[in-house]
Design a protein around this motif. Structure first.
Motif, mmCIF file in Angstrom:
data_model
loop_
_atom_site.group_PDB
_atom_site.id
_atom_site.type_symbol
_atom_site.label_atom_id
_atom_site.label_comp_id
_atom_site.label_asym_id
_atom_site.label_seq_id
_atom_site.Cartn_x
_atom_site.Cartn_y
_atom_site.Cartn_z
ATOM 1 N N LYS A 194 -33.351 121.356 -10.788
ATOM 2 C CA LYS A 194 -33.440 119.960 -10.353
ATOM 3 C C LYS A 194 -34.394 119.158 -11.231
ATOM 4 O O LYS A 194 -34.085 118.041 -11.638
ATOM 5 C CB LYS A 194 -33.899 119.868 -8.892
ATOM 6 N N ILE A 195 -35.568 119.727 -11.509
ATOM 7 C CA ILE A 195 -36.564 119.020 -12.316
ATOM 8 C C ILE A 195 -36.056 118.845 -13.742
ATOM 9 O O ILE A 195 -36.191 117.767 -14.334
ATOM 10 C CB ILE A 195 -37.913 119.774 -12.287
ATOM 11 N N ALA A 196 -35.466 119.891 -14.306
ATOM 12 C CA ALA A 196 -34.949 119.817 -15.671
ATOM 13 C C ALA A 196 -33.864 118.757 -15.784
ATOM 14 O O ALA A 196 -33.837 117.983 -16.745
ATOM 15 C CB ALA A 196 -34.419 121.177 -16.110
ATOM 16 N N THR A 197 -32.995 118.688 -14.801
ATOM 17 C CA THR A 197 -31.925 117.692 -14.805
ATOM 18 C C THR A 197 -32.486 116.285 -14.660
ATOM 19 O O THR A 197 -32.100 115.370 -15.392
ATOM 20 C CB THR A 197 -30.924 117.979 -13.662
ATOM 21 N N LYS A 198 -33.419 116.114 -13.735
ATOM 22 C CA LYS A 198 -33.987 114.787 -13.473
ATOM 23 C C LYS A 198 -34.749 114.244 -14.684
ATOM 24 O O LYS A 198 -34.672 113.057 -14.994
ATOM 25 C CB LYS A 198 -34.895 114.827 -12.253
ATOM 26 N N LEU A 199 -35.493 115.115 -15.383
ATOM 27 C CA LEU A 199 -36.297 114.666 -16.517
ATOM 28 C C LEU A 199 -35.585 114.846 -17.858
ATOM 29 O O LEU A 199 -36.135 114.497 -18.894
ATOM 30 C CB LEU A 199 -37.633 115.412 -16.543
ATOM 31 N N ASP A 200 -34.390 115.416 -17.831
ATOM 32 C CA ASP A 200 -33.605 115.632 -19.049
ATOM 33 C C ASP A 200 -34.371 116.488 -20.061
ATOM 34 O O ASP A 200 -34.534 116.119 -21.227
ATOM 35 C CB ASP A 200 -33.181 114.297 -19.665
ATOM 36 N N VAL A 201 -34.868 117.626 -19.579
ATOM 37 C CA VAL A 201 -35.562 118.599 -20.420
ATOM 38 C C VAL A 201 -34.962 119.973 -20.146
ATOM 39 O O VAL A 201 -34.202 120.145 -19.188
ATOM 40 C CB VAL A 201 -37.088 118.612 -20.148
ATOM 41 N N SER A 202 -35.316 120.949 -20.958
ATOM 42 C CA SER A 202 -34.772 122.291 -20.745
ATOM 43 C C SER A 202 -35.479 122.974 -19.573
ATOM 44 O O SER A 202 -36.626 122.650 -19.252
ATOM 45 C CB SER A 202 -34.929 123.140 -22.006
ATOM 46 N N GLU A 203 -34.785 123.904 -18.969
ATOM 47 C CA GLU A 203 -35.363 124.647 -17.849
ATOM 48 C C GLU A 203 -36.559 125.472 -18.313
ATOM 49 O O GLU A 203 -37.542 125.613 -17.589
ATOM 50 C CB GLU A 203 -34.301 125.528 -17.193
ATOM 51 N N GLN A 204 -36.501 126.003 -19.519
ATOM 52 C CA GLN A 204 -37.614 126.790 -20.051
ATOM 53 C C GLN A 204 -38.853 125.922 -20.228
ATOM 54 O O GLN A 204 -39.968 126.373 -19.965
ATOM 55 C CB GLN A 204 -37.228 127.454 -21.384
ATOM 56 N N ASP A 205 -38.671 124.660 -20.647
ATOM 57 C CA ASP A 205 -39.810 123.746 -20.765
ATOM 58 C C ASP A 205 -40.474 123.514 -19.410
ATOM 59 O O ASP A 205 -41.702 123.430 -19.314
ATOM 60 C CB ASP A 205 -39.379 122.398 -21.354
ATOM 61 N N VAL A 206 -39.667 123.412 -18.364
ATOM 62 C CA VAL A 206 -40.197 123.208 -17.011
ATOM 63 C C VAL A 206 -41.030 124.418 -16.589
ATOM 64 O O VAL A 206 -42.159 124.276 -16.105
ATOM 65 C CB VAL A 206 -39.062 122.949 -15.987
ATOM 66 N N VAL A 207 -40.496 125.605 -16.796
ATOM 67 C CA VAL A 207 -41.202 126.832 -16.413
ATOM 68 C C VAL A 207 -42.503 126.960 -17.210
ATOM 69 O O VAL A 207 -43.566 127.249 -16.641
ATOM 70 C CB VAL A 207 -40.297 128.073 -16.636
ATOM 71 N N ASP A 208 -42.438 126.719 -18.520
ATOM 72 C CA ASP A 208 -43.633 126.841 -19.370
ATOM 73 C C ASP A 208 -44.719 125.855 -18.965
ATOM 74 O O ASP A 208 -45.887 126.224 -18.851
ATOM 75 C CB ASP A 208 -43.274 126.629 -20.844
ATOM 76 N N MET A 209 -44.353 124.604 -18.736
ATOM 77 C CA MET A 209 -45.345 123.595 -18.377
ATOM 78 C C MET A 209 -45.930 123.885 -17.002
ATOM 79 O O MET A 209 -47.139 123.718 -16.788
ATOM 80 C CB MET A 209 -44.746 122.190 -18.420
ATOM 81 N N ASN A 210 -45.114 124.329 -16.064
ATOM 82 C CA ASN A 210 -45.618 124.665 -14.737
ATOM 83 C C ASN A 210 -46.660 125.782 -14.824
ATOM 84 O O ASN A 210 -47.701 125.721 -14.177
ATOM 85 C CB ASN A 210 -44.468 125.078 -13.814
ATOM 86 N N ARG A 211 -46.401 126.776 -15.637
ATOM 87 C CA ARG A 211 -47.351 127.885 -15.800
ATOM 88 C C ARG A 211 -48.616 127.435 -16.503
ATOM 89 O O ARG A 211 -49.714 127.872 -16.172
ATOM 90 C CB ARG A 211 -46.698 129.032 -16.551
ATOM 91 N N ARG A 212 -48.476 126.555 -17.492
ATOM 92 C CA ARG A 212 -49.661 126.038 -18.195
ATOM 93 C C ARG A 212 -50.570 125.271 -17.247
ATOM 94 O O ARG A 212 -51.783 125.419 -17.277
ATOM 95 C CB ARG A 212 -49.252 125.094 -19.317
ATOM 96 N N LEU A 213 -49.964 124.421 -16.431
ATOM 97 C CA LEU A 213 -50.760 123.582 -15.535
ATOM 98 C C LEU A 213 -51.323 124.375 -14.354
ATOM 99 O O LEU A 213 -52.332 123.982 -13.776
ATOM 100 C CB LEU A 213 -49.919 122.406 -15.031
ATOM 101 N N ALA A 214 -50.677 125.478 -14.000
ATOM 102 C CA ALA A 214 -51.118 126.256 -12.850
ATOM 103 C C ALA A 214 -52.297 127.174 -13.177
ATOM 104 O O ALA A 214 -53.067 127.530 -12.297
ATOM 105 C CB ALA A 214 -49.960 127.091 -12.303
ATOM 106 N N SER A 215 -52.430 127.545 -14.434
ATOM 107 C CA SER A 215 -53.514 128.476 -14.771
ATOM 108 C C SER A 215 -54.601 127.755 -15.566
ATOM 109 O O SER A 215 -54.306 127.000 -16.483
ATOM 110 C CB SER A 215 -52.964 129.655 -15.575
ATOM 111 N N PRO A 216 -55.846 128.007 -15.214
ATOM 112 C CA PRO A 216 -56.946 127.332 -15.912
ATOM 113 C C PRO A 216 -57.219 127.956 -17.276
ATOM 114 O O PRO A 216 -56.757 129.065 -17.570
ATOM 115 C CB PRO A 216 -58.135 127.567 -14.968
ATOM 116 N N ASP A 217 -57.986 127.260 -18.101
ATOM 117 C CA ASP A 217 -58.443 127.811 -19.367
ATOM 118 C C ASP A 217 -59.454 128.916 -19.092
ATOM 119 O O ASP A 217 -60.192 128.858 -18.113
ATOM 120 C CB ASP A 217 -59.129 126.737 -20.215
ATOM 121 N N HIS A 218 -59.477 129.896 -19.953
ATOM 122 C CA HIS A 218 -60.442 130.983 -19.822
ATOM 123 C C HIS A 218 -61.278 131.041 -21.095
ATOM 124 O O HIS A 218 -60.778 130.835 -22.192
ATOM 125 C CB HIS A 218 -59.743 132.324 -19.612
#
Length: 113
Positions: free
Chosen positions: A54-78
């Motif tokens: 749904k997010i990939a379709t709505k924003l016209d991006v790839s599904e892999q980009d959605v998964v990657d960005m979600n993981r980046r934003l969910a985990s803090p820098d170490h």
């Protein structure tokens, strides 16, 4: 132009790791949290395949980009200066290794030419 400047500042100060280098990544960075909130998927960790689609379709991006960005934003820098374990004196950066010749050898090789 003011809004663009503010968005660039937010992108650069969000993390020590560069985020949002492509147009698709910028779109995801600024819209992913809002869309997850609309889908009540804000605290789910990884998104379900249906939400990703749904997010990939709505924003016209790839599904892999959605998964990657979600993981980046969910985990803090170490920090690489963090100890390996609580009872250890070693740090994560101690495990980084550079296979190239050290500066002295590189300079000596260069001067031989």
């Amino acid at each position: 132009w003011i809004r663009a400047a503010i968005q660039e500042y937010i992108l650069h100060s969000w993390s020590l790791v560069k985020i949002g280098t492509t147009a698709a990544q910028k779109k995801l960075f600024f819209n992913l949290r809002k869309l997850k909130g609309q889908m009540q998927a804000i605290d789910d960790g990884d998104l379900s395949p249906e939400h990703v689609t749904k997010i990939a379709t709505k924003l016209d991006v790839s599904e892999q980009d959605v998964v990657d960005m979600n993981r980046r934003l969910a985990s803090p820098d170490h920090s690489l200066n963090a100890p390996l374990r609580a009872d250890s004196e070693g740090e994560w950066q101690d495990w980084l290794e550079d296979d190239r010749a050290n500066q002295e050898i590189a300079l000596a090789d260069q001067e031989e030419l």
